[in-house]
Design an enzyme around this catalytic site. Structure first.
Site, mmCIF file in Angstrom:
data_model
loop_
_atom_site.group_PDB
_atom_site.id
_atom_site.type_symbol
_atom_site.label_atom_id
_atom_site.label_comp_id
_atom_site.label_asym_id
_atom_site.label_seq_id
_atom_site.Cartn_x
_atom_site.Cartn_y
_atom_site.Cartn_z
ATOM 1 N N ASN A 9 169.890 41.478 -12.596
ATOM 2 C CA ASN A 9 171.062 42.324 -12.366
ATOM 3 C C ASN A 9 172.038 42.030 -13.508
ATOM 4 O O ASN A 9 172.711 41.008 -13.502
ATOM 5 C CB ASN A 9 171.690 41.972 -11.008
ATOM 6 C CG ASN A 9 173.017 42.675 -10.785
ATOM 7 O OD1 ASN A 9 173.375 43.606 -11.523
ATOM 8 N ND2 ASN A 9 173.761 42.246 -9.775
ATOM 9 N N LYS A 11 174.697 43.463 -14.204
ATOM 10 C CA LYS A 11 176.100 43.775 -13.868
ATOM 11 C C LYS A 11 176.725 44.579 -15.010
ATOM 12 O O LYS A 11 176.037 45.383 -15.634
ATOM 13 C CB LYS A 11 176.875 42.497 -13.547
ATOM 14 C CG LYS A 11 176.132 41.628 -12.532
ATOM 15 C CD LYS A 11 176.953 40.522 -11.954
ATOM 16 C CE LYS A 11 176.094 39.750 -10.958
ATOM 17 N NZ LYS A 11 176.829 38.753 -10.223
ATOM 18 N N HIS A 94 175.592 45.366 -3.095
ATOM 19 C CA HIS A 94 175.904 44.094 -3.751
ATOM 20 C C HIS A 94 177.281 43.617 -3.290
ATOM 21 O O HIS A 94 178.188 44.419 -3.099
ATOM 22 C CB HIS A 94 175.871 44.254 -5.278
ATOM 23 C CG HIS A 94 175.916 42.926 -5.974
ATOM 24 N ND1 HIS A 94 177.089 42.231 -6.148
ATOM 25 C CD2 HIS A 94 174.928 42.149 -6.485
ATOM 26 C CE1 HIS A 94 176.810 41.077 -6.749
ATOM 27 N NE2 HIS A 94 175.514 41.006 -6.960
ATOM 28 N N GLU A 96 179.658 42.334 -4.768
ATOM 29 C CA GLU A 96 180.790 42.734 -5.619
ATOM 30 C C GLU A 96 181.246 44.140 -5.271
ATOM 31 O O GLU A 96 182.433 44.453 -5.319
ATOM 32 C CB GLU A 96 180.390 42.602 -7.100
ATOM 33 C CG GLU A 96 180.365 41.139 -7.533
ATOM 34 C CD GLU A 96 179.352 40.808 -8.623
ATOM 35 O OE1 GLU A 96 178.866 41.716 -9.317
ATOM 36 O OE2 GLU A 96 179.038 39.601 -8.751
ATOM 37 N N GLU A 166 171.929 37.196 -0.628
ATOM 38 C CA GLU A 166 172.805 36.634 -1.649
ATOM 39 C C GLU A 166 174.065 36.066 -0.997
ATOM 40 O O GLU A 166 175.026 36.805 -0.737
ATOM 41 C CB GLU A 166 173.210 37.717 -2.655
ATOM 42 C CG GLU A 166 172.052 38.307 -3.421
ATOM 43 C CD GLU A 166 172.505 38.829 -4.794
ATOM 44 O OE1 GLU A 166 171.955 38.371 -5.795
ATOM 45 O OE2 GLU A 166 173.424 39.664 -4.844
ATOM 46 N N GLY A 172 177.339 33.711 -9.118
ATOM 47 C CA GLY A 172 178.117 33.472 -10.330
ATOM 48 C C GLY A 172 178.929 32.188 -10.309
ATOM 49 O O GLY A 172 179.803 31.981 -11.143
ATOM 50 N N SER A 211 173.182 32.268 -8.376
ATOM 51 C CA SER A 211 173.021 31.144 -9.302
ATOM 52 C C SER A 211 171.583 30.633 -9.395
ATOM 53 O O SER A 211 171.344 29.438 -9.592
ATOM 54 C CB SER A 211 173.983 29.999 -8.955
ATOM 55 O OG SER A 211 175.327 30.443 -9.072
HETATM 56 P P1 PGA Z 1 174.188 35.171 -10.388
HETATM 57 O O1 PGA Z 1 174.311 36.642 -9.755
HETATM 58 O O2 PGA Z 1 172.728 34.912 -10.628
HETATM 59 O O3 PGA Z 1 174.971 35.240 -11.682
HETATM 60 O O4 PGA Z 1 174.768 34.229 -9.407
HETATM 61 C C1 PGA Z 1 173.389 37.102 -8.821
HETATM 62 C C2 PGA Z 1 173.777 38.474 -8.350
HETATM 63 O O5 PGA Z 1 174.977 38.761 -8.246
HETATM 64 O O6 PGA Z 1 172.909 39.318 -8.062
#
Ligand code: PGA
Length: 248
Positions: A9, A11, A94, A96, A166, A172, A211
């Site tokens: 992803n 982003k 997601h 976010e 997640e 992140g 992460s």
């Molecule tokens: P990350 O993000 O691996 O940077 O923690 C995962 C995601 O948001 O899908």
């Protein structure tokens, strides 16, 4: 036996140059990789990635969609447009988008339905915040997020859905769920599916995201109910992403 799926992803991180380099580096390292590999690019780069991955086993996905097929929805992108650029997958729900853009579980369910109707595979993200975990509400949150989708599209539709667990606190942050925490949540998700249909539950891929990186991927993906990863930060570096893809 469920296949391992590793999805990147990106982003809102890309430029024409970085996409060129990342995909070229990925393609040179794909030999011998048995996992299904997928990259979810920002909309403006779908066309570029479509061309670059032609003839390879890397698949393309988008990160969001509008539920309408076409019309007066300035700034929005439909499932058919995503498909038009060779994408087969789309991320929905997601965290976010849930937290920054107010997407409710009902909206996420509608997006899942729109993706399915267009023949795209939704990558449905669910997961709890740290406050929800600390107050003992992890399972209740997951159940609510998942039930909203099951109620709208029906359990059979999960034959075409990939779930990504997640935990918001792991995204992140560099703080990964332990394999035990992740496995516990994945098993719970599978049991929710099984309440509706045991065979669908056994077939539905459930990816872990938050992460995940080249050093922790192997112990997470080796858990019984973890079928791969949804990777943010580590998907932007070909070497790290390939390392994770090799785990499957
Ligand atoms: P990350 O993000 O691996 O940077 O923690 C995962 C995601 O948001 O899908």
């Amino acid at each position: 036996m469920r296949k391992t799926i590793v999805a990147g992803n990106w982003k809102m991180n890309a430029s024409k140059d970085s996409v060129d380099n990342l995909i070229k580096d990925l393609l040179t390292g794909m030999d011998g990789i048995t996992s299904e590999v997928l990259v979810c690019a920002p909309f403006p780069y779908l066309a570029q990635v479509e061309l670059l991955i032609q003839g390879s086993k890397v698949m393309l996905g988008a990160q969001n969609l509008n539920t309408n097929a076409s019309g007066a929805y300035t700034g929005e992108v439909s499932a058919d447009m995503i498909k038009d650029f060779g994408a087969r997958h789309v991320i929905v729900g997601h965290s976010e988008r849930r937290s920054l853009y107010g997407e409710t579980s009902a909206m996420v369910a509608e997006k899942t339905k729109a993706a399915l109707n267009a023949g795209l595979t939704p990558l449905l993200c669910i997961g709890e915040s740290i406050e929800q975990r600390d107050s003992g509400n992890t399972e209740a949150v997951i159940e609510k997020q998942l039930s909203a989708v099951i109620e709208l599209v029906g359990i059979e539709a999960f034959n075409q859905i990939i779930i990504a667990y997640e935990p918001v606190w792991a995204i992140g942050t560099g703080v990964t769920a332990t394999p035990e925490q992740a496995q516990e949540a994945h098993l719970f998700i599978r049991s929710l599916l099984a309440k509706n249909d045991e065979s669908v539950a056994q077939k539905t891929p459930i990816l872990y995201g938050g992460s995940m990186n080249a050093s922790n991927a192997s112990e997470l993906i080796s858990c019984a109910d973890i079928d791969g990863g949804l990777i943010g930060g580590a998907a932007l570096k070909a070497e790290d992403f390939l390392q994770i893809c090799k785990v499957g």
